[in-house]
Design a protein around this motif. Structure first.
Motif, mmCIF file in Angstrom:
data_model
loop_
_atom_site.group_PDB
_atom_site.id
_atom_site.type_symbol
_atom_site.label_atom_id
_atom_site.label_comp_id
_atom_site.label_asym_id
_atom_site.label_seq_id
_atom_site.Cartn_x
_atom_site.Cartn_y
_atom_site.Cartn_z
ATOM 1 N N VAL A 123 37.880 -7.697 90.599
ATOM 2 C CA VAL A 123 36.991 -8.861 90.642
ATOM 3 C C VAL A 123 35.565 -8.445 90.310
ATOM 4 O O VAL A 123 34.880 -9.074 89.483
ATOM 5 N N LEU A 124 35.093 -7.388 90.944
ATOM 6 C CA LEU A 124 33.717 -6.942 90.737
ATOM 7 C C LEU A 124 33.512 -6.438 89.308
ATOM 8 O O LEU A 124 32.463 -6.685 88.698
ATOM 9 N N ALA A 125 34.492 -5.720 88.765
ATOM 10 C CA ALA A 125 34.362 -5.187 87.412
ATOM 11 C C ALA A 125 34.269 -6.296 86.368
ATOM 12 O O ALA A 125 33.651 -6.120 85.316
ATOM 13 N N ALA A 126 34.858 -7.456 86.674
ATOM 14 C CA ALA A 126 34.798 -8.597 85.758
ATOM 15 C C ALA A 126 33.527 -9.420 85.957
ATOM 16 O O ALA A 126 33.353 -10.452 85.309
ATOM 17 N N GLY A 127 32.652 -8.968 86.857
ATOM 18 C CA GLY A 127 31.406 -9.680 87.102
ATOM 19 C C GLY A 127 31.495 -10.774 88.143
ATOM 20 O O GLY A 127 30.563 -11.575 88.292
ATOM 21 N N GLY A 128 32.595 -10.827 88.893
ATOM 22 C CA GLY A 128 32.772 -11.856 89.905
ATOM 23 C C GLY A 128 32.497 -11.342 91.306
ATOM 24 O O GLY A 128 32.390 -10.133 91.530
#
Length: 228
Positions: free
Chosen positions: A47-52
């Motif tokens: 999630v974080l790697a996708a910018g979320g």
């Protein structure tokens, strides 16, 4: 006209009746399950790697995993059918948001609001005929490219099977069958994990990490700009 399912009402009542004991018994269950803990961390990292950052813990119970997701860097909130469970979660984690609600009707969540959904053993009580509605709601509330992590009881290679869960009737799914159902609702499988039961567990555990279609993978639907 299709009659509405009664299982959310019966499930909520069943968990209300055992909520306090449940919260005491499973207050730190992730501490003894390194593979499960690693998969939840992989979900958070994805999630974080996708910018979320915004994720929903659906079927959150007393909120232990919701708080764990917060500690992993996510903006997490929890939803559960059981008002007693939600009361315990709010008491234990007053800094987090917890709502009483059903996973098939997330009225307070806008279309595409979520970057991820954790459904950790929370669809296990859903009658199989009703499960497509849940996946449709997951897709509605999740942004394209968002991540879905499912935890469930796996049927050990056999067919879909109902069993006598200690709280209320639950189902064991063949992992291929549950994955196919999610794919038909607009998700793509990213990874899966099967874990054999531990000393105090009866059944094999299944886990699916999925991505909601409509993200970067669909970019080739649009032609790349050519020379002017």
């Amino acid at each position: 006209m299709t009659e509405p399912s009664l299982h959310p009402v019966s499930t909520a009542r069943a968990y209300d009746s055992v909520a306090v004991l449940y919260a005491e018994l499973f207050s730190d269950w992730l501490g003894s399950l390194p593979l499960d803990r690693a998969l939840i961390a992989a979900f958070a990292d994805s999630v974080l790697a996708a910018g979320g950052r915004t994720v929903a813990d659906l079927g959150c119970g007393p909120g232990y995993v919701t708080a764990h997701l917060r500690d992993l860097g996510l903006d997490a909130f929890g939803v559960d059918l059981s008002p007693v469970m939600i009361g315990l979660a709010r008491e234990a984690h007053p800094d987090l948001r917890f709502d009483v609600g059903s996973m098939d009707a997330l009225h307070d969540v806008a279309d595409g609001e979520l970057d991820g959904i954790l459904s950790w053993y929370s669809v296990i009580h859903t009658p199989p005929r009703d499960l497509p509605v849940y996946f449709d709601e997951f897709r509605r509330t999740m942004a394209p490219g968002g991540h879905l992590l499912l935890g469930f009881f796996e049927s050990g290679g056999g067919p879909l099977d109902a069993f006598d869960h200690k709280v209320t009737t639950a189902y064991r799914w063949p992992i291929d069958g549950l994955a196919a159902l999610a794919v038909s609702a607009g998700f793509t499988e990213t990874a899966r994990m099967l874990r054999e039961p531990g000393p105090d567990e009866r059944f094999r555990r299944g886990h699916l990490l999925m991505t909601r279609n409509g993200g970067r993978a669909d970019a080739d639907e649009f032609p790349a700009p050519g020379p002017s």
